[in-house]
Enzyme design. Structure first.
Site, mmCIF file in Angstrom:
data_model
loop_
_atom_site.group_PDB
_atom_site.id
_atom_site.type_symbol
_atom_site.label_atom_id
_atom_site.label_comp_id
_atom_site.label_asym_id
_atom_site.label_seq_id
_atom_site.Cartn_x
_atom_site.Cartn_y
_atom_site.Cartn_z
ATOM 1 N N CYS A 178 26.019 -40.090 -5.385
ATOM 2 C CA CYS A 178 27.322 -39.386 -5.678
ATOM 3 C C CYS A 178 28.147 -38.683 -4.703
ATOM 4 O O CYS A 178 29.176 -38.006 -4.961
ATOM 5 C CB CYS A 178 26.604 -38.103 -6.793
ATOM 6 N N ASN A 221 29.194 -37.908 -15.503
ATOM 7 C CA ASN A 221 29.054 -38.232 -14.150
ATOM 8 C C ASN A 221 29.252 -39.672 -13.978
ATOM 9 O O ASN A 221 28.494 -40.397 -14.161
ATOM 10 C CB ASN A 221 27.380 -37.741 -13.865
ATOM 11 N N HIS A 252 31.626 -32.340 -6.942
ATOM 12 C CA HIS A 252 30.998 -33.505 -7.822
ATOM 13 C C HIS A 252 30.594 -33.046 -9.041
ATOM 14 O O HIS A 252 29.936 -32.050 -9.340
ATOM 15 C CB HIS A 252 29.645 -34.150 -6.971
HETATM 16 N N1 COA Z 1 18.790 -33.624 -26.025
HETATM 17 C C1 COA Z 1 17.980 -32.698 -26.534
HETATM 18 N N2 COA Z 1 16.968 -32.218 -25.675
HETATM 19 C C2 COA Z 1 16.440 -32.473 -24.576
HETATM 20 C C3 COA Z 1 17.494 -33.680 -23.956
HETATM 21 C C4 COA Z 1 18.557 -34.146 -24.807
HETATM 22 N N3 COA Z 1 19.506 -34.953 -24.465
HETATM 23 N N4 COA Z 1 17.160 -33.937 -22.556
HETATM 24 C C5 COA Z 1 16.041 -33.055 -22.396
HETATM 25 N N5 COA Z 1 15.973 -32.059 -23.766
HETATM 26 C C6 COA Z 1 14.759 -31.375 -23.984
HETATM 27 C C7 COA Z 1 13.530 -31.295 -22.896
HETATM 28 O O1 COA Z 1 12.725 -32.607 -23.581
HETATM 29 C C8 COA Z 1 12.950 -30.064 -22.828
HETATM 30 O O2 COA Z 1 12.184 -30.001 -24.214
HETATM 31 P P1 COA Z 1 10.926 -29.287 -24.077
HETATM 32 O O3 COA Z 1 10.982 -27.979 -23.413
HETATM 33 O O4 COA Z 1 10.198 -29.508 -25.464
HETATM 34 O O5 COA Z 1 9.922 -30.190 -22.957
HETATM 35 C C9 COA Z 1 14.196 -29.166 -23.061
HETATM 36 O O6 COA Z 1 15.299 -29.885 -23.642
HETATM 37 C C10 COA Z 1 14.556 -28.698 -21.777
HETATM 38 O O7 COA Z 1 14.791 -29.800 -20.676
HETATM 39 P P2 COA Z 1 15.030 -29.126 -19.257
HETATM 40 O O8 COA Z 1 14.853 -30.937 -18.693
HETATM 41 O O9 COA Z 1 14.414 -28.385 -18.793
HETATM 42 O O10 COA Z 1 16.754 -29.138 -19.690
HETATM 43 P P3 COA Z 1 17.647 -28.326 -18.363
HETATM 44 O O11 COA Z 1 18.166 -27.348 -18.989
HETATM 45 O O12 COA Z 1 17.069 -28.734 -17.156
HETATM 46 O O13 COA Z 1 18.767 -29.712 -18.550
HETATM 47 C C11 COA Z 1 19.528 -31.629 -17.386
HETATM 48 C C12 COA Z 1 18.597 -31.087 -18.359
HETATM 49 C C13 COA Z 1 19.383 -33.196 -16.940
HETATM 50 C C14 COA Z 1 20.763 -31.653 -18.144
HETATM 51 C C15 COA Z 1 19.708 -31.039 -16.232
HETATM 52 O O14 COA Z 1 18.484 -30.944 -15.521
HETATM 53 C C16 COA Z 1 20.616 -31.446 -14.929
HETATM 54 O O15 COA Z 1 21.754 -31.620 -15.339
HETATM 55 N N6 COA Z 1 20.263 -31.516 -13.810
HETATM 56 C C17 COA Z 1 21.037 -32.272 -12.786
HETATM 57 C C18 COA Z 1 20.974 -33.574 -13.168
HETATM 58 C C19 COA Z 1 22.246 -34.575 -12.292
HETATM 59 O O16 COA Z 1 23.251 -33.956 -12.353
HETATM 60 N N7 COA Z 1 21.798 -35.452 -11.694
HETATM 61 C C20 COA Z 1 22.743 -36.307 -11.090
HETATM 62 C C21 COA Z 1 22.689 -35.829 -9.568
HETATM 63 S S1 COA Z 1 24.252 -36.215 -8.709
#
Ligand code: COA
Length: 339
Positions: free
Chosen positions: A116, A283, A253
């Site tokens: 990215c 993304n 990004h």
């Molecule tokens: N829909 C519903 N629930 C979801 C889900 C979805 N698509 N994805 C995850 N969950 C659930 C998880 O299972 C978790 O449940 P639990 O508490 O029962 O285990 C809960 O939601 C919270 O998960 P968590 O991973 O803590 O969520 P988050 O707030 O961190 O959001 C992302 C997850 C992936 C959106 C976030 O971490 C993110 O965007 N990270 C950066 C990733 C990125 O941009 N990567 C590219 C790099 S360039």
């Protein structure tokens, strides 16, 4: 070798026609529109056709550029393609593009792998090549078909990614430069937080799962970005004579709106002066920054002479940013676009 100034003279972009909305994803995995919008800001993304690859999207983006700026690309002397989803490991997408775009066979052609952050790194390389006098006309693509490496049974990743391509032309110019300042950083120790399986089994002791799709520890990537990108933004401004008030448009990004918001808060750049392409395209990895920039131009927000700060971050873990003076050649035609 005659040194020169490096100027971004033209831009083009492309997104596939097919949309995948959050409601479409509800049918694939246990998720819902409200959760996705609240946690990411993403509403929909574009998905390439099964037989449409990164080089195909790059061709469409280049055609958009040629049409709008009435540019010939035959005499381009270097093609740089920032991508992590090349059509093949080799030959490079850049070499395929030499043929598909009918560029002179004296051109150099290489892909650049920085996920990215790729577009920012490729733009930096192009600036160096042109400013040193080694090259005079460089095509820089940021393009990814993320849908081809996305696991549509994994709700933590499949909601994030989409496909798209952007391109800019960097040319030697006797008077004007577009490049004001640059900053970069890499923390390879975080490599296992977001990766695509290759030939190796381990990275810094972490077992890499055996899959052809992207694997990610979203929370770790999130924390790392929110900590490092604001510091990078401050470093770029310190290297220039600019302050946050001088930045007309900030283009980080487009990973996630919940990453962009704290970055804006910590840098003091208001969200209103920030452009991102994630709402409709998700993304798109190396393509998010040129797509957001081009969207801003087409919406009449970004104007010639304005100061733009772009900042890429992602797998590696890597980050890179550039402070730019947006001074392209005039557009002769603005075709209809999906952007
Ligand atoms: N829909 C519903 N629930 C979801 C889900 C979805 N698509 N994805 C995850 N969950 C659930 C998880 O299972 C978790 O449940 P639990 O508490 O029962 O285990 C809960 O939601 C919270 O998960 P968590 O991973 O803590 O969520 P988050 O707030 O961190 O959001 C992302 C997850 C992936 C959106 C976030 O971490 C993110 O965007 N990270 C950066 C990733 C990125 O941009 N990567 C590219 C790099 S360039």
């Amino acid at each position: 070798m005659e040194q020169s100034k490096a100027r971004i003279t033209a831009i083009g972009s492309y997104v596939p026609v097919k949309k995948m909305t959050n409601f479409d994803l509800e049918k694939l995995v246990d998720t819902n529109d409200e959760w996705i919008v609240q946690r990411t800001g993403i509403k929909e993304r574009r998905i390439s056709e099964p037989d449409q690859y990164t080089s195909d999207m790059c061709v469409s983006a280049a055609q958009d550029l040629m049409q709008r700026y009435d540019k010939s690309l035959f005499d381009v002397d270097l093609i740089l393609v920032a991508t992590t989803t090349p059509d093949f490991i080799f030959p490079s997408v850049a070499a395929i593009l030499q043929d598909k775009l009918g560029i002179s066979s004296s051109v150099g052609a290489i892909d650049l792998s920085a996920a990215c952050s790729g577009f920012a790194y490729a733009l930096h390389v192009a600036e160096g090549m042109v400013a040193s006098g080694l090259h005079r006309k460089v095509l820089v693509f940021g393009a990814d078909t993320m849908s081809k490496i996305t696991d549509y049974t994994d709700r933590t990743t499949c909601i994030l990614f989409g496909d798209g391509a952007g391109v800019v032309l960097v040319e030697a110019d006797p008077e004007q430069t577009s490049f004001l300042a640059y900053h970069q950083g890499t923390e390879g120790i975080g490599g296992a937080h977001v990766y695509l399986k290759g030939m190796a089994e381990k990275l810094k002791g972490a077992e890499m799962s055996n899959t052809g799709t992207l694997v990610q520890n979203g929370r770790e990537v999130f924390r790392w970005a929110v900590r490092n990108v604001p510091e990078g933004v401050k470093a770029i401004l310190e290297k220039s004579s600019y302050t946050t008030n001088d930045v007309d448009w900030f283009i980080p990004h487009s990973a996630n709106l919940r990453i962009i918001e704290p970055i804006c808060e910590r840098t003091g750049i208001p969200l209103e002066r920030t452009l991102y392409s994630l709402v409709n395209f998700g993304n798109t990895s190396a393509a998010t920054i040129p797509l957001a920039l081009d969207q801003g131009i087409r919406d009449g927000k970004v104007k010639d002479g304005e100061c733009i700060l772009i900042y890429g971050f992602g797998a590696g873990l890597t980050h890179a940013g550039l402070l730019l003076n947006w001074n392209p050649h005039p557009q002769v035609h603005l075709p209809e676009s999906d952007l």
